[in-house]
Design an enzyme around this catalytic site. Sequence first.
Site, mmCIF file in Angstrom:
data_model
loop_
_atom_site.group_PDB
_atom_site.id
_atom_site.type_symbol
_atom_site.label_atom_id
_atom_site.label_comp_id
_atom_site.label_asym_id
_atom_site.label_seq_id
_atom_site.Cartn_x
_atom_site.Cartn_y
_atom_site.Cartn_z
ATOM 1 N N SER A 215 0.775 -1.352 0.011
ATOM 2 C CA SER A 215 0.049 -0.084 -0.064
ATOM 3 C C SER A 215 0.799 1.254 0.091
ATOM 4 O O SER A 215 2.084 1.206 0.130
ATOM 5 C CB SER A 215 -0.818 0.040 1.106
ATOM 6 O OG SER A 215 -0.274 0.214 2.308
ATOM 7 N N LEU B 240 2.892 -1.156 4.883
ATOM 8 C CA LEU B 240 2.299 0.004 5.245
ATOM 9 C C LEU B 240 3.303 1.043 5.604
ATOM 10 O O LEU B 240 4.326 0.985 6.054
ATOM 11 C CB LEU B 240 1.690 -0.127 7.012
ATOM 12 C CG LEU B 240 1.156 1.120 7.482
ATOM 13 C CD1 LEU B 240 0.017 1.852 6.733
ATOM 14 C CD2 LEU B 240 0.500 0.953 8.813
ATOM 15 N N ILE C 173 7.017 -2.432 7.183
ATOM 16 C CA ILE C 173 6.996 -0.953 7.235
ATOM 17 C C ILE C 173 7.661 -0.435 6.231
ATOM 18 O O ILE C 173 8.752 -0.711 6.096
ATOM 19 C CB ILE C 173 7.454 -0.458 8.498
ATOM 20 C CG1 ILE C 173 6.556 -1.216 9.734
ATOM 21 C CG2 ILE C 173 7.402 1.264 8.666
ATOM 22 C CD1 ILE C 173 5.299 -1.091 9.939
ATOM 23 N N LYS C 174 6.999 0.609 5.259
ATOM 24 C CA LYS C 174 7.797 1.034 4.263
ATOM 25 C C LYS C 174 8.394 2.312 4.629
ATOM 26 O O LYS C 174 7.811 3.231 5.140
ATOM 27 C CB LYS C 174 6.665 1.339 3.184
ATOM 28 C CG LYS C 174 6.245 0.110 2.447
ATOM 29 C CD LYS C 174 5.035 0.353 1.273
ATOM 30 C CE LYS C 174 5.717 0.863 -0.028
ATOM 31 N NZ LYS C 174 4.719 0.977 -1.105
ATOM 32 N N ILE C 175 9.799 2.314 4.427
ATOM 33 C CA ILE C 175 10.267 3.628 4.329
ATOM 34 C C ILE C 175 11.029 3.923 3.113
ATOM 35 O O ILE C 175 11.602 3.157 2.312
ATOM 36 C CB ILE C 175 11.631 3.334 5.501
ATOM 37 C CG1 ILE C 175 11.045 3.117 7.015
ATOM 38 C CG2 ILE C 175 12.366 4.521 5.690
ATOM 39 C CD1 ILE C 175 12.037 2.727 7.883
#
Length: 363
Positions: A45, A111, A142-144
């Site tokens: 996402s 996310l 977790i998207k960074i």
Amino acid sequence: MDTNKVKRIHDFGQSIWLDFIDRKVIFSGELKKLIEEDGVRGITSNPAIFEKAISSSSDYDADIAELSKSDKTNEEIFFGLAVTDIKLACDIFWPVYNEKDVVGADGYVSLEVSPFLAMDTQATIIQARQLWEEVGKANVMIKIPGTESGLIAIETAISEGININVTLLFSLERYEAVTEAYISGLEKRAAQGLPVAHVSSVASFFLSRIDILVDPFLDRNGIGELKGEIAIASAKLAYQIYKRVFSTDRWKRLAEKGAVPQRLLWASTSNKNPEFKDTRYVEALIGPDTVNTVPLETLEAYRDHGDPASRLESDLEAAKSVMERVKAAGIDMGAVTKQLEDEGIEKFNAPFQKLLDAIEKQK
């Protein structure tokens, strides 16, 4: 015999993830069907996807109204909505994540931290920890963003055992820096006696945006016949970096402790040039130990007329030649990828602000 073309991609070692999420696809059973029939093995996402999901349906109205009764900011309300969806998707993908003999190989749901934090290392670290804890699922990523500011955040998060999807990668140099951040993070964990098995990460290399920006320069610089080739050539060379980095003695020491390589993920894979086949960025880059995250329309197109085969390591000399010709023509790929990174951040900032404004109107 199973003839589903999307599902057959997994026979060549590549995992297909869906680049789309909303409550309709979750609650209608469509997501479960995509897993069972197409072999979809994860989901990603981003702010633009959530903006479309929340702004274009009434599915979130009741939750927004409820969350608005507190003193939460619009951004906190958004993450409250997003975390709910991500948890539900994690549960749906749990059987994939928990497959026998390959636990943690796939089944991830991504996310993203707030795009407003792309240049703020410490704030990114804090929010990554917070989202990891709020979702509370082993199969969340977790998207960074893989910005220069993001590198320390990525290394820190990995050292704390947080699964990370590194997003917005365009250059080979930055990709290699991301692999260094991943390995360094695992080494810090190992040095503390902490487990490194089941810490997972992908490095998301964006494709179609490269060609969209570079192709007009190719015509002007006399190498127009290379249109549509630069992103694929870059991806093939990135895969060679992947193979080199994750075969060193340094890496083997971590692998002996159960560490798994940070897979390359092909992102921005919907073809935006009508001159080319709509499955172009899926077709050309099928290969072992990689991920391709595709929007629903690209998945449906591939199901209809895809041609699954392992091509990621074919024509490597041609890929090198493409990049050499681009350089010889005076096109500065360093400047190109820097522009793409800056524009990529803005492409997420704008819909995120639009999303916050939409939440404000619904309160």
